[in-house]
Design a protein around this motif. Structure first.
Motif, PDB file in Angstrom:
ATOM      1  N   ARG A 162      -0.425   3.922   0.977  1.00 29.49           N
ATOM      2  CA  ARG A 162      -1.007   4.654   2.099  1.00 29.49           C
ATOM      3  C   ARG A 162      -0.333   4.276   3.405  1.00 29.49           C
ATOM      4  N   THR A 163       0.013   2.988   3.558  1.00 27.35           N
ATOM      5  CA  THR A 163       0.642   2.531   4.795  1.00 27.35           C
ATOM      6  C   THR A 163       2.126   2.222   4.630  1.00 27.35           C
TER       7      THR A 163
ATOM      8  N   HIS B 248      -9.573   6.791   3.361  1.00 29.58           N
ATOM      9  CA  HIS B 248      -8.336   7.368   3.897  1.00 29.58           C
ATOM     10  C   HIS B 248      -7.263   7.517   2.813  1.00 29.58           C
ATOM     11  N   HIS B 249      -7.287   6.628   1.824  1.00 29.92           N
ATOM     12  CA  HIS B 249      -6.310   6.694   0.733  1.00 29.92           C
ATOM     13  C   HIS B 249      -6.404   8.034   0.003  1.00 29.92           C
TER      14      HIS B 249
ATOM     15  N   SER C  57       0.824  -1.203   0.000  1.00 28.19           N
ATOM     16  CA  SER C  57       0.000   0.000   0.000  1.00 28.19           C
ATOM     17  C   SER C  57       0.861   1.257   0.000  1.00 28.19           C
TER      18      SER C  57
ATOM     19  N   TYR D 280     -10.306   2.003   4.108  1.00 29.25           N
ATOM     20  CA  TYR D 280      -8.962   2.154   3.538  1.00 29.25           C
ATOM     21  C   TYR D 280      -8.987   3.153   2.378  1.00 29.25           C
TER      22      TYR D 280
ATOM     23  N   ARG E 201      -7.559  10.842   1.348  1.00 30.98           N
ATOM     24  CA  ARG E 201      -7.346  11.957   2.268  1.00 30.98           C
ATOM     25  C   ARG E 201      -5.956  12.016   2.901  1.00 30.98           C
ATOM     26  N   ASP E 202      -5.296  10.881   3.052  1.00 32.31           N
ATOM     27  CA  ASP E 202      -4.023  10.822   3.778  1.00 32.31           C
ATOM     28  C   ASP E 202      -2.828  11.032   2.858  1.00 32.31           C
ATOM     29  N   ALA E 203      -1.703  11.296   3.476  1.00 33.57           N
ATOM     30  CA  ALA E 203      -0.447  11.453   2.727  1.00 33.57           C
ATOM     31  C   ALA E 203      -0.013  10.110   2.138  1.00 33.57           C
ATOM     32  N   VAL E 204       0.619  10.174   0.992  1.00 35.34           N
ATOM     33  CA  VAL E 204       1.179   8.986   0.349  1.00 35.34           C
ATOM     34  C   VAL E 204       2.485   8.620   1.049  1.00 35.34           C
ATOM     35  N   ARG E 205       2.698   7.335   1.292  1.00 30.58           N
ATOM     36  CA  ARG E 205       3.910   6.831   1.962  1.00 30.58           C
ATOM     37  C   ARG E 205       4.781   6.136   0.916  1.00 30.58           C
TER      38      ARG E 205
END
Length: 90
Positions: free
Chosen positions: A20-21, A36-37, A18, A33, A39-43
Motif C-alpha cells: 500500500r505504501t 485503506h489497503h 507494504s 491501514y 480502497r487505495d491503489a497497490v504500490r
C-alpha cells in the motif's frame, strides 16, 4: 472500519514491505491501514524497489501461479534476481 477495528493487530516478527505504501513501516498494525489497503491503489513497483534496495535478490510468489513474478522482472529490468513460483496450477 468497525470490522477492521475489532481485529487485534501486532507488529510483525519479520520485516514487511507494504504494497500500500511501498515501504517498510509500522502502519500495518492499525485498522486504518487495512481499510485503506482495500480502497487505495497497490504500490507494487515501489515495494519491489524498496526490497531490491534493501538487498533482496530472490523473490518468491506464494500462490497457484507465478503471475506477479513477471511484474517483478519488469520492475527491475536488467537486475540479476531470482524468481521462484511456490506452486503450480493443478
Amino acid at each position: 472500519m468497525s470490522v477492521a477495528a475489532s481485529v487485534r493487530y501486532a507488529a510483525p516478527t519479520v520485516p514487511v514491505v507494504s504494497n500500500r505504501t511501498g515501504r517498510a513501516d509500522d502502519a500495518l498494525t492499525t485498522a486504518g491501514y487495512w481499510v485503506h489497503h482495500v480502497r487505495d491503489a497497490v504500490r507494487f513497483a515501489d515495494g519491489v524497489s524498496t526490497l531490491h534496495g534493501s538487498g533482496v535478490r530472490t523473490f518468491v510468489e506464494l500462490g497457484p501461479s507465478g503471475t506477479l513474478l513477471g511484474l517483478v522482472s519488469a520492475c527491475l529490468e536488467g537486475a540479476q534476481i531470482g524468481l521462484v513460483a511456490s506452486l503450480r496450477a493443478g
